[in-house]
Design a protein around this motif. Structure first.
Motif, PDB file in Angstrom:
ATOM      1  N   MET A 652      41.089  30.613  50.762  1.00 28.64           N
ATOM      2  CA  MET A 652      41.616  31.425  51.724  1.00 28.64           C
ATOM      3  C   MET A 652      42.319  32.763  50.943  1.00 28.64           C
ATOM      4  SD  MET A 652      41.831  29.526  54.682  1.00 28.64           S
ATOM      5  CE  MET A 652      43.544  30.017  55.557  1.00 28.64           C
ATOM      6  N   HIS A 653      41.727  33.135  50.170  1.00 32.41           N
ATOM      7  CA  HIS A 653      42.481  34.272  49.187  1.00 32.41           C
ATOM      8  C   HIS A 653      42.500  35.511  50.084  1.00 32.41           C
ATOM      9  CE1 HIS A 653      40.030  31.916  46.109  1.00 32.41           C
ATOM     10  NE2 HIS A 653      41.263  31.451  46.154  1.00 32.41           N
ATOM     11  N   THR A 654      41.432  36.103  50.834  1.00 35.68           N
ATOM     12  CA  THR A 654      41.755  37.353  51.511  1.00 35.68           C
ATOM     13  C   THR A 654      42.655  37.096  52.550  1.00 35.68           C
ATOM     14  OG1 THR A 654      39.436  37.616  50.799  1.00 35.68           O
ATOM     15  CG2 THR A 654      40.164  38.949  52.731  1.00 35.68           C
ATOM     16  N   PHE A 655      42.338  36.349  53.508  1.00 35.85           N
ATOM     17  CA  PHE A 655      43.416  36.031  54.450  1.00 35.85           C
ATOM     18  C   PHE A 655      44.973  35.796  54.013  1.00 35.85           C
ATOM     19  CE2 PHE A 655      45.235  33.095  57.727  1.00 35.85           C
ATOM     20  CZ  PHE A 655      45.537  33.972  58.549  1.00 35.85           C
ATOM     21  N   ALA A 656      45.252  35.010  52.913  1.00 37.16           N
ATOM     22  CA  ALA A 656      46.266  34.812  52.245  1.00 37.16           C
ATOM     23  C   ALA A 656      47.030  36.311  51.947  1.00 37.16           C
ATOM     24  CB  ALA A 656      46.364  33.831  51.334  1.00 37.16           C
ATOM     25  N   ARG A 657      45.976  36.939  51.269  1.00 34.65           N
ATOM     26  CA  ARG A 657      46.639  38.228  50.890  1.00 34.65           C
ATOM     27  C   ARG A 657      47.030  39.181  52.061  1.00 34.65           C
ATOM     28  NH1 ARG A 657      43.573  43.350  49.172  1.00 34.65           N
ATOM     29  NH2 ARG A 657      41.738  42.193  49.566  1.00 34.65           N
ATOM     30  N   SER A 718      36.649  37.013  42.667  1.00 38.79           N
ATOM     31  CA  SER A 718      37.227  38.669  42.804  1.00 38.79           C
ATOM     32  C   SER A 718      38.249  38.649  43.875  1.00 38.79           C
ATOM     33  CB  SER A 718      36.020  39.480  43.262  1.00 38.79           C
ATOM     34  OG  SER A 718      35.231  39.543  42.148  1.00 38.79           O
ATOM     35  N   GLN A 719      38.082  37.812  44.683  1.00 38.81           N
ATOM     36  CA  GLN A 719      39.132  37.813  45.863  1.00 38.81           C
ATOM     37  C   GLN A 719      40.400  36.962  45.619  1.00 38.81           C
ATOM     38  OE1 GLN A 719      36.901  35.718  48.858  1.00 38.81           O
ATOM     39  NE2 GLN A 719      36.374  37.701  50.168  1.00 38.81           N
ATOM     40  N   GLN A 720      40.102  35.895  44.747  1.00 39.37           N
ATOM     41  CA  GLN A 720      41.253  35.409  44.275  1.00 39.37           C
ATOM     42  C   GLN A 720      42.048  36.317  43.178  1.00 39.37           C
ATOM     43  OE1 GLN A 720      40.279  32.324  41.100  1.00 39.37           O
ATOM     44  NE2 GLN A 720      41.861  30.810  41.701  1.00 39.37           N
ATOM     45  N   CYS A 721      41.347  37.182  42.405  1.00 40.47           N
ATOM     46  CA  CYS A 721      41.950  37.954  41.402  1.00 40.47           C
ATOM     47  C   CYS A 721      42.535  38.999  42.154  1.00 40.47           C
ATOM     48  CB  CYS A 721      40.868  38.676  40.585  1.00 40.47           C
ATOM     49  SG  CYS A 721      41.432  39.735  39.382  1.00 40.47           S
ATOM     50  N   GLU A 722      42.315  39.401  43.272  1.00 41.95           N
ATOM     51  CA  GLU A 722      42.991  40.512  44.126  1.00 41.95           C
ATOM     52  C   GLU A 722      44.253  39.949  44.744  1.00 41.95           C
ATOM     53  OE1 GLU A 722      40.132  42.008  46.987  1.00 41.95           O
ATOM     54  OE2 GLU A 722      38.785  42.859  45.551  1.00 41.95           O
ATOM     55  N   LEU A 723      44.199  38.745  45.185  1.00 43.79           N
ATOM     56  CA  LEU A 723      45.334  37.917  45.721  1.00 43.79           C
ATOM     57  C   LEU A 723      46.516  38.066  44.509  1.00 43.79           C
ATOM     58  CD1 LEU A 723      47.010  36.592  47.571  1.00 43.79           C
ATOM     59  CD2 LEU A 723      46.022  34.478  46.877  1.00 43.79           C
ATOM     60  N   ALA A 724      45.907  37.477  43.211  1.00 44.70           N
ATOM     61  CA  ALA A 724      46.972  37.448  42.176  1.00 44.70           C
ATOM     62  C   ALA A 724      47.303  38.875  41.686  1.00 44.70           C
ATOM     63  CB  ALA A 724      46.363  36.780  40.863  1.00 44.70           C
ATOM     64  N   SER A 725      46.767  39.792  41.934  1.00 48.38           N
ATOM     65  CA  SER A 725      47.284  41.045  41.406  1.00 48.38           C
ATOM     66  C   SER A 725      48.317  41.625  42.218  1.00 48.38           C
ATOM     67  CB  SER A 725      45.818  42.281  41.373  1.00 48.38           C
ATOM     68  OG  SER A 725      46.284  43.429  41.056  1.00 48.38           O
ATOM     69  N   THR A 726      47.881  41.390  43.850  1.00 48.30           N
ATOM     70  CA  THR A 726      48.850  41.813  44.644  1.00 48.30           C
ATOM     71  C   THR A 726      50.228  41.087  44.537  1.00 48.30           C
ATOM     72  OG1 THR A 726      47.089  41.983  46.410  1.00 48.30           O
ATOM     73  CG2 THR A 726      49.322  41.905  47.292  1.00 48.30           C
ATOM     74  N   MET A 727      50.181  39.883  44.154  1.00 51.19           N
ATOM     75  CA  MET A 727      51.659  39.193  43.867  1.00 51.19           C
ATOM     76  C   MET A 727      52.228  39.542  42.686  1.00 51.19           C
ATOM     77  SD  MET A 727      51.143  35.186  44.741  1.00 51.19           S
ATOM     78  CE  MET A 727      49.717  34.693  43.920  1.00 51.19           C
ATOM     79  N   LEU A 728      51.444  39.864  41.518  1.00 55.53           N
ATOM     80  CA  LEU A 728      52.017  40.564  40.311  1.00 55.53           C
ATOM     81  C   LEU A 728      52.803  41.982  40.754  1.00 55.53           C
ATOM     82  CD1 LEU A 728      49.456  39.684  37.605  1.00 55.53           C
ATOM     83  CD2 LEU A 728      51.716  38.710  37.923  1.00 55.53           C
ATOM     84  N   THR A 729      51.856  42.739  41.394  1.00 58.64           N
ATOM     85  CA  THR A 729      52.802  43.814  41.951  1.00 58.64           C
ATOM     86  C   THR A 729      53.955  44.072  42.659  1.00 58.64           C
ATOM     87  OG1 THR A 729      50.310  45.032  41.829  1.00 58.64           O
ATOM     88  CG2 THR A 729      52.092  46.419  43.115  1.00 58.64           C
TER      89      THR A 729
END
Length: 1102
Positions: A652-657, A718-729
């Motif tokens: 659910m990475h993209t939708f969760a982001r 990659s989608q999972q990584c983008e979600l994590a990066s969004t949270m870190l920011t």
């Protein structure tokens, strides 16, 4: 067939067999019609319907003649009309012929909407200039007045269309003819030579001329009607004039026909009547739009041969879309065209190659096969197809299914799936199909046994209101829910295939009704699963598994069931906007289904399966929506964000982001809860403890037995990584949030490259130029970097050196304690080489000291840690770390001595002569000549130079070692010469060393040995140079014999030069002249067969 009735201007009959439709004079056959008066009037002339002029000024009712003629023209072949009625009045014939031409431009557009593979498509397959589409070009030609000489004779239309001149091409006049029957164009001919699947612009222009300007087209009855009215003299004159005008083309055929007619026993005299290409279709002719089968096959073969390049995949998808468009128009050519496409797919030579090599097809090619199978499902599920049609399709599908190269439905694991319709017995076709694997056609074969006669199913698709229903809450198979809306209990992909079939065949209302029933059924199942989850929550959480037993993933399914539901439900809202008369009004049911039912389905789907713009229907109006919160965290096993998810559930990475960024300004707690739940990627989890970070990259060992079809690892990670990066920011400055996000990353992300990217992202965010560094985020970055080091320590990674350098930079930003920490625990993070050559060296550099503003105490502490690290690395890997250790320990005598002793201990076993020579040179440079001498002698013991290695890279080291020994004194030189003699067999190298030793007095460079030096050169007759001289002479003798063994004439001159150098060495001995003379004499005797070479030897040496 109708195509055989095309009237050619040349008058030459088509080469096909005679047409079934034969027309004859009265009296030949009882079914023949009475002759009518021939003549021609414009289509809009006498006998036309009132108000049919099209000027828009009159609106009189249609005449009964036109109404009846139009219906007959749409449904009846003209032959049946003739057989039904003995005499047909001429006005009636004219109106039937008039109304037989297509009246809608929609079908003409469908058969000329794109030019697959033509010049307009472009080399890339992208058609950016829509004005080049054949239909639009045809409209342009029509509106430009380029259509002329339009004539309709019976069921045949002809005319000329002119392509105007352009700067690149001259004017082109094309002769166009069109045959039609029952409001369908059945054959087309154009002299432009167009080679394409669909109609050219000239055919479009002529057809649209007839549709838009019927009153300007002169209409004649079929030519046989005119011939019936002629006398013998008129017929003879007609034939003779026809032959005279076209004698070069027609005369041979005319003579052949005349001979056959005059022959009483000829075949032409055995049948009544004669073919008339303008007389319409026969009863047996198939009524369908013209489709060039050969061009369809050629185009598909061309696209497949391009292997996905030049936009071929896009063009094949356009063909599939064209099939769906035909099905939606209920055009029989849809199945016909799909059959042609499938035949070419099955004939693709790559299938056999892939099967032979054991490789899988590409993802794009796999998607094309999935679409092919889904289209066949649509065709066999046509609710109004005839039984004989379905039987024919079933035989065809079974034939393809039995081919050995037919692709499996689920790759190499096709045999693991059950009978997926669940509505058919397991052995329905099993006895006839001996192959153990399910192919892309298996579902369509199984679907042939499905029917639409179920009363409840008919009730669902035919009615919007359900006044009489019976609801039983405790029954699993209840036909209605508590609100009175119908349910449809069928295997979901099969039910959705029914929906897709209804949509594809032009039944949008019925498709929407069935889709709503399927969604309501899914929601009811979710509610029951939720109730079960609530009752057994503790037990399920303890076991860490869901109650879902469906082994078939619906996302990425070949039939795309969820995508079908979404498309059906969301498209329903656009029907009214298009002004269609099929606008749906289901008393609010659609609104509920789109806004509520779809939301519940959404929570277990990835974003990529949504149609464009669908997210807008589900935007969160405020962050405290109880419906959203309820489904996210309490929807149990059906929620993609529930407390537990199935191992192969879709991420659910993209939708969760998207939800995270939308909710963050309103409810940060809920936003983080959603994102952290979505970070899970259970398909990569192993049964090992998740805390074991030393070997987290174990993809091979955790691959499930059957990959989900959506599984593309790099894309998902990659989608999972983008979600994590969004949270870190978003969490910058919040230590609690950062710690939580860090834990989630360490637990759920297993790819070293993605963790490294997150570490870099966190570092960039923490060290923005316009603000002070965020120390908490820097620590998170460092922790992620340390995890990357541990993951990649024992695996090959081409970015490893970059990662190590980056980690040192990050630790420097964090502070001196971080640098000290990574040096103290280096063995868990770095290899010995990395620790000494990169980590410790960088830490001890002046730039680091200046950057951190270190005082003396801090510098000494870091230096002590670096020396300890260096000695440990030297002990573990002396070959690669000894020199770095010595360099790092230079300023500490004890540490330096320890490192030197480590080198000596390793010299006899684990170190090569190259490494020892390098360290020896370093020792000399640092002012330790005796230690350099010691290491040089140890290196010599490992060296071996053969006679022909006169360019060996170690030669310079040998010369340096001898020079070092010579400079230290006679004793050192005497000790090293035996090592040289033993290790070096190359004559030129030995002679070079010998000359250097005789040029200067040994020990002159060393002050310590000056009292032992007498100032005299060393004698060649005494040790140690005598031993070196004898070895050199022996090396020249052995090298000479070795060279002469395989010498060629082109090397003679080089050999003579070599002997010249040998003589110089011989002459250094007191009896060298005698030895060299004997040596030359021996060569002459032994190699007297090499006359030319020996002659050169005599000329040079006597």
């Amino acid at each position: 067939s109708a195509s055989q009735r095309i009237c050619r201007r040349s008058g030459i009959p088509p080469p096909q067999p005679p047409a079934k439709r034969l027309c004859c004079r009265p009296g030949y056959n009882p079914a023949c019609r009475q002759g009518q008066r021939a003549g021609g009037v414009p289509c809009g002339g006498a006998g036309s319907a009132p108000g049919g002029s099209g000027n828009g000024k009159t609106h009189n009712p249609e005449s009964l003649l036109d109404i009846a003629a139009r219906r007959v023209a749409e449904k009846w072949p003209f032959q049946r009309v003739e057989e039904r009625f003995e005499r047909i009045p001429e006005p009636v014939q004219r109106r039937i012929v008039y109304w037989s031409f297509p009246r809608s431009e929609k079908e003409i557009c469908m058969y000329s909407s794109f030019n697959a593979g033509g010049e307009e498509s472009g080399s890339s397959g992208d058609n950016n200039d829509e004005t080049q589409l054949p239909f639009l070009r045809g409209v342009t030609l029509l509106e430009g007045g380029w259509v002329d000489n339009v004539l309709q004779v019976g069921f045949h239309l002809s005319g000329t269309v002119t392509d105007p001149a352009t700067p690149s091409s001259p004017e082109l006049v094309c002769s166009v003819s069109v045959s039609f029957d029952r409001c369908k164009i059945t054959a087309v001919t154009c002299t432009c030579g167009n080679k394409d699947i669909f109609y050219c612009a000239h055919v479009v222009a002529l057809s649209l001329y007839r549709v838009r300007k019927p009153e300007q087209v002169k209409l004649h009855l079929p030519i046989s009607e005119t011939l019936f009215q002629m006398s013998r003299d008129q017929l003879q004159k007609f034939v003779q004039y026809l032959i005279s005008v076209h004698h070069t083309e027609v005369l041979p055929t005319a003579q052949k026909l005349a001979d056959e007619i005059l022959s009483q026993n000829s075949e032409i005299n055995q049948v009544h009547g004669a073919p008339d290409p303008t007389a319409g279709a026969s009863v047996d002719d198939e009524n369908c739009w013209h489709l060039d089968e050969e061009q369809v096959q050629e185009q598909v073969k061309l696209f497949l041969s391009q292997g996905g390049y030049h936009g071929s995949g896009k063009q094949l998808n356009l063909l599939f879309s064209k099939v769906r468009e035909m099905l939606k128009m209920r055009d029989s050519n849809g199945a016909r065209m799909l059959t042609l496409i499938t035949e070419q797919f099955m004939a693709d030579p790559r299938l056999a190659l892939w099967r032979q090599q054991g490789t899988t097809m590409t993802d794009k090619y796999r998607q094309l096969w999935d679409e092919l199978g889904a289209l066949w499902m649509c065709i066999v599920l046509n609710p109004h197809c005839k039984p004989e049609q379905k039987s024919s399709w079933l035989r065809q599908l079974r034939r393809w299914n039995s081919v050995d190269v037919c692709p499996w439905e689920d790759g190499n694991h096709g045999n693991e799936l059950p009978n997926l319709t669940h509505s058919l017995p397991q052995g329905a076709h099993g006895n006839q199909e001996m192959r153990p694997h399910r192919t892309v056609f298996t579902r369509a074969i199984e679907a042939c046994d499905l029917h639409w006669q179920d009363r409840h199913l008919q009730h669902i698709i035919t009615s919007d209101l359900y006044a009489n229903y019976c609801y039983h809450d405790n029954q699993e198979g209840s036909l209605f829910d508590s609100r009175g809306w119908p349910l449809w209990h069928e295997h979901v992909p099969t039910a959705c295939a029914r929906v897709d079939a209804l949509r594809s065949h032009g039944y949008p209302r019925e498709a929407l009704r069935l889709a709503i029933a399927v969604v309501n059924t899914l929601r009811r199942q979710q509610q029951r699963q939720l109730e079960h989850f609530r009752r057994h929550k503790k037990e399920l959480l303890h076991k860490s598994h869901t109650s879902i037993t469906n082994m078939e993933g619906w996302v990425g399914h070949p039939l795309d069931p969820i995508g079908t539901l979404f498309s059906t439900l969301t498209e329903s809202g656009r029907v009214g906007e298009e002004g269609s008369n099929t606008c749906l009004d289901l008393s609010g049911v659609c609104t509920y289904s789109i806004r509520a039912s779809c939301t519940s389905l959404l929570l277990k789907l990835p974003l990529r399966f949504w149609p464009e713009g669908a997210i807008a229907n589900f935007k969160i109006q405020n962050s405290r929506n109880p419906f959203l919160s309820f489904f996210l965290f309490t929807a149990g096993p059906y929620s993609g964000l529930g407390e537990i998810v199935h191992r192969e559930s879709v991420p659910m990475h993209t939708f969760a982001r998207y939800l995270f960024t939308s909710l963050l300004p309103h409810d940060a707690e809920l936003a983080y809860k959603i994102a952290l739940r979505a970070m899970r990627l259970p398909v990569l989890e192993s049964t090992a403890s998740s805390g074991d970070l030393s070997r987290p990259h174990h993809i091979v060992s955790v691959v499930p037995n059957r990959y989900p079809r959506w599984f593309t690892l790099s894309h998902i990670e990659s989608q999972q990584c983008e979600l994590a990066s969004t949270m870190l920011t978003a969490a910058k400055g919040d230590s609690r949030r950062l710690e939580t996000v860090l834990e989630s990353i360490q637990k759920n992300i297993h790819s070293s490259s993605h963790i490294f990217k997150l570490a870099q992202d966190a570092f960039k965010i923490a060290t923005l130029m316009d603000s002070l560094p965020d120390i908490t985020l820097l620590k998170v970055s460092l922790e992620l970097g340390l995890q990357v080091m541990r993951i990649t320590l024992s695996t090959l990674n081409w970015r490893r050196r970059e990662m190590v350098r980056w980690l040192v930079t990050c630790a420097t930003e964090v502070g001196v304690y971080a640098l000290d920490s990574i040096m103290q625990s280096w063995f868990t993070l770095f290899t010995p080489t990395e620790a000494t050559s990169i980590v410790a060296t960088t830490v001890m550099s002046n730039s680091t000291i200046v950057r951190l503003h270190l005082d003396c105490h801090q510098q000494e502490k870091l230096a002590s840690s670096a020396r300890t690290l260096a000695l440990q690395c030297a002990m573990k890997d002396p070959q690669n770390c000894a020199l770095s250790a010595l360099t790092l320990c230079e300023k500490d005598q004890i540490a330096f001595e320890t490192a030197y002793q480590i080198v000596l201990d390793a010299a006899t076993t684990g170190m090569s002569y190259t490494q020892l020579f390098t360290i020896a040179r370093y020792m000399e440079h640092r002012g330790y000549p005796m230690r350099a001498y010691k290491l040089a002698t140890l290196a010599m013991a490992h060296l071996n130079l053969s006679y022909n290695q006169d360019t060996h890279p170690a030669i310079n080291d040998v010369l340096w070692a001898c020079a070092l020994s010579h400079s230290l004194g006679k004793n050192e030189l005497a000790a090293v010469i035996p090592l040289v003699v033993k290790s070096v067999k190359c004559a030129t190298v030995l002679s070079d060393i010998l000359r250097r030793c005789t040029l200067t007095t040994p020990g002159l460079v060393s002050v310590l040995h000056s009292r032992r030096n007498s100032g005299k050169l060393m004698s060649l007759d005494k040790a140690p140079l005598r031993q070196l001289l004898d070895a050199t002479i022996g090396a020249y003798i052995n090298t000479t014999h070795s060279r002469l063994t395989h010498i060629s004439p082109r090397h003679y001159s080089e050999f003579i030069e070599f002997l010249g150098k040998a003589r110089e060495t011989f002459m250094m001995a007191h009896d060298g002249h005698i030895q060299f003379t004997q040596f030359i004499d021996n060569l002459k005797q032994i190699y007297k067969g090499k006359k030319k070479l020996m002659m050169l030897v005599r000329e040079r040496f006597g």
